[in-house]
Design an enzyme around this catalytic site. Structure first.
Site, PDB file in Angstrom:
ATOM      1  N   ALA A  67       0.849  -1.185   0.000  1.00  0.00           N
ATOM      2  CA  ALA A  67       0.000   0.000   0.000  1.00  0.00           C
ATOM      3  C   ALA A  67       0.886   1.237   0.000  1.00  0.00           C
ATOM      4  O   ALA A  67       2.082   1.164   0.286  1.00  0.00           O
ATOM      5  CB  ALA A  67      -0.901  -0.007   1.234  1.00  0.00           C
ATOM      6  N   GLY A 110      -0.732  -4.882   0.661  1.00  0.00           N
ATOM      7  CA  GLY A 110      -1.962  -4.727  -0.127  1.00  0.00           C
ATOM      8  C   GLY A 110      -1.869  -5.402  -1.486  1.00  0.00           C
ATOM      9  O   GLY A 110      -2.872  -5.883  -2.018  1.00  0.00           O
ATOM     10  N   GLU A 113      -2.705  -8.909  -0.838  1.00  0.00           N
ATOM     11  CA  GLU A 113      -4.151  -9.010  -0.592  1.00  0.00           C
ATOM     12  C   GLU A 113      -4.927  -8.973  -1.903  1.00  0.00           C
ATOM     13  O   GLU A 113      -5.908  -9.712  -2.080  1.00  0.00           O
ATOM     14  CB  GLU A 113      -4.600  -7.882   0.349  1.00  0.00           C
ATOM     15  N   GLU A 133       3.476  -5.835   7.090  1.00  0.00           N
ATOM     16  CA  GLU A 133       2.808  -4.807   7.908  1.00  0.00           C
ATOM     17  C   GLU A 133       3.263  -4.804   9.361  1.00  0.00           C
ATOM     18  O   GLU A 133       3.381  -3.753   9.986  1.00  0.00           O
ATOM     19  CB  GLU A 133       1.279  -5.005   7.861  1.00  0.00           C
TER      20      GLU A 133
END
Length: 259
Positions: A67, A110, A113, A133
Site C-alpha cells: 500500500a 496490499g 491481498e 505490515e
C-alpha cells in the site's frame, strides 16, 4: 488500450479483459484511488458481455509492492473509519467472472491481498510474496489475515504474518497460494493461454462453479451442498447445457454463448 484511468491500463483481447497496474515508478504501490480504479474496472468488465475472463497483472518490476505508506502515515482511527476504504475491497468478492492474477516481482502487503482476491494465481519463479505490515507496527487490513489463513492454515499463516518476511514463489506454491510457477519471460503469455482456455468454457457454468466453490470456503458442508445442487439444477435451464450435451452426443465441439 484504455487511458481513462490515472493508475491502471485496461484493454480487451478477444474475450479476455486485462487490467494492468500502472505506477511502475513506485512498484505499483496501491493508493486508494488506484484501488477504486481497479474495482470499478472489474465491475465494468463483469457486466460486459464481450468479456469472459479477467486477468490482473503488474507493470515493470513488480505486481504491487504494498500500500502507499505516505498516504496512510497521518491517518487516525476516525479518519480511516470515515473513509471506510476497505468497503471498496469488499466489492471484489462480488465479481462473478473468473479473475486470474499474473504476478511478477513483488506482491507485498496490499499487493498480496489483491492477489489473494483473485481466483487463480500464476507467478513467475522469482516473485516474492509477503505481509510486512507487522514491521510497521500494524497488520493487514484488506483481508490478508483471513484469506491467507484459509489458504495455508492457522499455523503457517501466523508464521508469515508474525515474521513479516517474504516467501519465495516456490514456498507460496508449496503452500497452495499459487497455482503455477512460470518462467518470467513467458508469464503473461502463459497466463493468457490459460485464460483463453477458460474463456471457451460455458460462462454460466464458470459463474455458478465459482459461487459454489466460494461457498465451500466460507460455509458448513451442508450449506455448500445445497447451493451446489441449486446451481446444478439452474444450469439445466440454459441454452449452453442443451448445446453442450447435444454436441457431446453428436461428437462435435460445443459453441457456448453464455445463455
Amino acid at each position: 488500450m484504455s487511458n481513462a484511468h490515472q493508475f491502471i491500463e485496461s484493454w480487451i483481447e478477444d474475450s479476455i479483459a486485462v487490467i494492468q497496474l500502472n505506477r511502475p515508478e513506485v512498484l505499483n504501490a496501491l493508493n486508494r484511488e488506484m484501488v477504486e480504479e481497479i474495482v470499478e474496472t472489474l465491475e465494468g468488465y463483469d457486466k460486459d458481455d464481450r468479456v469472459r475472463v479477467i486477468v490482473l497483472t503488474g507493470n515493470g518490476r513488480a505486481f504491487a509492492a504494498g500500500a502507499d505508506i505516505d498516504e496512510m502515515s497521518a491517518d487516525t482511527p476516525i479518519t480511516m473509519d470515515s473513509i471506510n476504504q476497505f468497503a471498496t475491497w469488499d466489492r471484489i468478492a462480488l465479481i462473478r467472472k473468473p479473475i486470474i492474477a499474473s504476478v511478477n516481482g513483488f506482491a507485498l502487503g496490499g499487493g498480496f491481498e489483491l492477489v489473494l482476491n483473485c481466483d487463480i494465481i500464476f507467478a513467475d519463479e522469482n516473485t516474492q510474496f509477503g505481509f510486512p505490515e507487522v514491521n510497521l507496527g500494524v497488520m493487514p487490513g484488506a483481508g490478508g489475515t483471513q484469506r491467507l489463513t484459509k489458504v495455508m492454515g492457522k499455523a503457517k499463516a501466523l508464521e508469515w504474518l508474525w515474521l513479516g518476511e517474504s516467501m519465495t514463489a516456490l514456498e507460496a506454491y508449496k503452500n497452495g497460494v499459487v497455482n503455477r510457477l512460470i518462467a518470467p519471460e513467458v508469464l503473461f503469455e502463459e497466463t493468457m493461454k490459460f485464460a483463453s482456455k477458460i474463456a471457451k468454457q460455458p460462462p454460466l457454468s464458470l459463474r455458478f462453479i465459482k459461487e459454489a466453490v466460494n461457498k465451500a470456503v466460507d460455509s458448513p458442508l451442508v450449506d455448500g451442498l445445497q447451493l451446489e445442487r441449486k446451481n446444478f439444477y439452474l444450469l439445466f435451464d440454459s441454452e449452453d447445457q442443451t448445446e453442450g450435451m447435444q454436441a457431446f452426443i453428436e461428437k462435435r465441439k460445443p459453441n457456448f454463448k453464455g445463455k
